[in-house]
Enzyme design. Structure first.
Site, PDB file in Angstrom:
ATOM      1  CG  ASP A 343      -1.922  -1.121   1.189  1.00  0.00           C
ATOM      2  OD1 ASP A 343      -2.466  -1.372   0.114  1.00  0.00           O
ATOM      3  OD2 ASP A 343      -2.145  -1.768   2.234  1.00  0.00           O
ATOM      4  N   GLY A 344       2.011   1.164   0.678  1.00  0.00           N
ATOM      5  CA  GLY A 344       2.911   2.319   0.754  1.00  0.00           C
ATOM      6  C   GLY A 344       3.378   2.760  -0.622  1.00  0.00           C
ATOM      7  CG  ASN A 422      -3.921   5.810   3.482  1.00  0.00           C
ATOM      8  OD1 ASN A 422      -4.797   5.358   2.775  1.00  0.00           O
ATOM      9  ND2 ASN A 422      -2.917   5.083   3.936  1.00  0.00           N
ATOM     10  CG  ASP A 452      -2.295  10.430  22.390  1.00  0.00           C
ATOM     11  OD1 ASP A 452      -2.113  11.187  23.368  1.00  0.00           O
ATOM     12  OD2 ASP A 452      -1.991   9.223  22.388  1.00  0.00           O
TER      13      ASP A 452
END
Ligand SMILES: NC(=O)c1ccc[n+]([C@@H]2O[C@H](COP(=O)([O-])OP(=O)(O)OC[C@H]3O[C@@H](n4cnc5c(N)ncnc54)[C@H](O)[C@@H]3O)[C@@H](O)[C@H]2O)c1
Ligand SMILES: Nc1ncnc2c1ncn2[C@@H]1O[C@H](COP(=O)(O)OP(=O)(O)OP(=O)(O)O)[C@@H](O)[C@H]1O
Length: 579
Positions: A343-344, A422, A452
């Site tokens: 996917d990267g 993404n 966070d």
């Protein structure tokens, strides 16, 4: 009071105006008790319509009675703006005397109060009028832009039609392998994007190049929307139609999209995951096959070209680029992008195109492969069928993000835009403090994120970081923006999914304890100082990825195989039952 003082001349002005502005109530009162210091005063009567008429211009009227004293102190009477003034002169001493009996001096306080109220009304009216004027100007500007754009498109369409006709003749002569020729319709009307489907020049036109010169090297294709095998050449920009007062759903927006080549693809860009022997071997083999069997032009990254040439000078025909400027024009040359990795690598491919993206064919050579449905073992059959077409594609939406620094005067001032396939993440980075992020959606306050951080994700990214933070999984063809908090310090902060047309703004409050960090598809971390903001909306350039079967089948397969979604042993049948 001297006799001269008594020689007053009154001008009684009647001012009638719907929108007029009283900037000050002229009422001289420096020497209380001396009418000689009183220049003029107003008497205002408000007329409100009892029932609000069905008209935007019937509001209320104000009648002003303006009294001017012109005696020994003779000053010009101030005219009210837009006033239709009629003057009545009262010269009789009696009348003067009567008027002077009115409690002018004693009503100072009331007049001051009244004057304040009037100023407020005047201000509101002025603002309304200014707003209306600026809205009118803006509408006129948009109309002008629309007319220009329409004219330009008509010209482009005409040229493209001529070009496609010439191209067909050329293709017929040039084609040496008819088996690879995609089915071309004889219908002239099918070649015109304005009539059916979307043609590639609409999707992939280069904003910088001359709109009048069609890109000669690109293969053209057409997109059409179909549902369960049924092919419809109709496409609709509007999901909803409104005819004769009835609202109806005109087209289902999530129909499968089909890409049909109108001329043969000629140029392929191959992008590969670095430092992988299996990827390098496959890449070498694929380049040979595409060149020798399919006669295609091939582009690779400079790193890969170097590696290929180190192995053999045979690969001299492989092309590459030297600088960012050449990368920015790649979409005008490349017909298909092939990715070899996980996917990267798909994210990497998408990030190379800052505007329109050619169709991507992603081969799986990674571990998870949500966006990589093609198996590398049978790459020849896969590529044969892709080059021949038609192919099902998923149009994956991207987000366009801008970092707006505190010093910038407007959001438009920032030029840098980052496109993500993404998500964009705003988090606390290395800081041990909670982040405090103020979030706005189309200028409406959404919430303050204390935790966070926050993920703003596309639906394609819904199975990535957003999923890990508790967000929903969403079919990639659904247009929307996921708003997913990361470890919020609150019991009630559920993730949201917002419509695709909104603009989101994440503001770092100026009194925050620590800066925040933004990252884009897990890369390019940028520090956000107090007062900075991140603005994000849906990008106009989606990423078309080829499907193995179709969008839905590929998506379900990836969540089953990749994530083992809802995998549970089936309950046995032997046991207690409802009777
Ligand atoms: N806690 C987490 O789950 C977490 C943390 C940081 C980043 N990420 C994700 O990693 C992405 C960057 O990917 P990378 O490959 O460059 O980094 P990477 O090599 O660290 O891979 C991250 C993992 O996320 C998977 N992934 C990426 N995109 C996906 C998608 N759309 N659907 C399902 N899985 C997907 C990849 O296959 C890989 O297994 C970021 O965009 C972010 O979504 C996830
Ligand atoms: N052509 C490229 N140039 C530079 N970096 C790349 C390129 N292709 C991929 N990468 C980076 O390499 C990393 C790993 O890529 P990828 O996700 O494709 O492989 P993987 O980790 O083996 O697969 P998976 O994520 O499915 O496990 C990613 O961070 C990606 O951004």
């Amino acid at each position: 009071m001297t006799s001269e003082d008594e020689r007053f001349n009154f001008n009684l002005s009647l001012s009638l105006s719907r929108f007029f502005f009283v900037s000050s109530l002229s009422h001289g009162s420096e020497q209380a008790g001396s009418l000689g210091n009183c220049d003029s005063f107003f008497l205002l009567i408000f007329f409100f319509p009892i029932d609000c008429g069905h008209s935007v211009n019937l509001r209320f009227s104000i009648v002003v009675l303006e009294f001017e004293f012109s005696g020994n102190v003779s000053k010009p009477c101030s005219q009210s703006e837009n006033a239709i003034a009629g003057s009545v002169s009262l010269s009789s001493d009696k009348a003067v005397h009567e008027l002077l009996q009115s409690p002018v001096q004693s009503s100072d306080d009331h007049l001051m109060e009244f004057s304040e109220a009037l100023r407020t009304v005047a201000k509101a009216l002025r603002q309304a009028a200014e707003g209306k004027a600026s809205a009118k100007a803006e509408a006129a500007e948009w109309r002008r832009k629309y007319e220009l754009e329409r004219e330009r498109n008509l010209r482009l369409e005409h040229k493209e039609q001529l070009f496609l006709e010439n191209q067909k003749d050329l293709d017929d002569v040039r084609t040496d392998n008819p088996a690879n020729q995609p089915a071309l319709s004889n219908e002239k009307s099918e070649r015109c994007c304005a009539k059916n489907g979307i043609c590639s020049h609409e999707v992939l036109k280069d904003g910088r190049s001359d709109p009048d010169s069609p890109t000669v090297r690109k293969a053209s294709f057409k997109l059409s929307w179909c549902c369960k095998g049924e092919q419809s050449d109709q496409y609709k920009h509007d999901v909803v139609s409104f005819e004769k007062g009835n609202i109806t759903t005109a087209e289902r927006s999530s129909k499968q999209i089909s890409l049909k080549w109108e001329s043969c693809p000629k140029t392929v860009l191959i992008l590969t995951k670095p430092n992988s022997v299996s990827v390098r071997n496959l890449c070498t083999e694929m380049i040979r096959w595409l060149r020798e069997q399919k006669k295609l032009d091939i582009y690779v990254e400079p790193r890969v070209r170097g590696e290929l040439l180190t192995g053999s000078s045979y690969f001299n025909f492989v092309e590459s680029w030297k600088d960012d400027e050449e990368i920015s024009s790649l979409h005008t040359k490349v017909d298909i992008v092939i990715t070899l990795g996980g996917d990267g690598t798909v994210l990497w491919a998408a990030s190379m195109f800052k505007g329109p993206v050619p169709p991507i064919v992603p081969f799986s050579l990674g571990s998870l492969g949500f966006m990589t449905p093609f198996y590398s073992e049978n790459y020849k059959e896969c590529l044969e069928s892709v080059l021949k077409g038609p192919i099902s594609i998923t149009l994956r939406h991207r987000l366009i993000c801008h970092v707006v620094r505190a010093a910038a005067k407007s959001d438009q001032e920032t030029k840098d835009q980052i496109l993500v396939l993404n998500e964009v993440t705003i988090d606390r980075g290395i800081s041990s403090f909670l982040t405090n992020l103020e979030c706005y959606c189309d200028n409406s306050f959404v919430t303050s994120v204390q935790g966070d951080g926050l993920i703003l994700s596309t639906t394609s990214g819904s199975t990535a970081y957003s999923l890990a933070a508790g967000g929903s999984m969403v079919h990639p063809q659904v247009p929307g923006i996921l708003f997913t908090p990361i470890c919020p310090h609150s019991l009630s902060f559920r993730p949201l999914i917002l419509p695709e047309y909104v603009t989101l703004r994440v503001q770092i409050p100026s009194n925050t304890r620590s800066p925040a960090w933004a990252s884009f598809d897990g890369k390019d971390r940028k520090k956000l100082e107090p007062g900075d903001a991140l603005v994000c909306s849906m990008a106009p350039w989606p990423v078309p990825t080829a499907c193995l079967v179709d969008s839905t089948n590929d998506f379900l397969r990836s969540i089953h195989e990749g994530l083992h979604w809802n995998l549970r042993k089936v309950q046995s049948f032997d046991g207690p039952r409802d009777t």
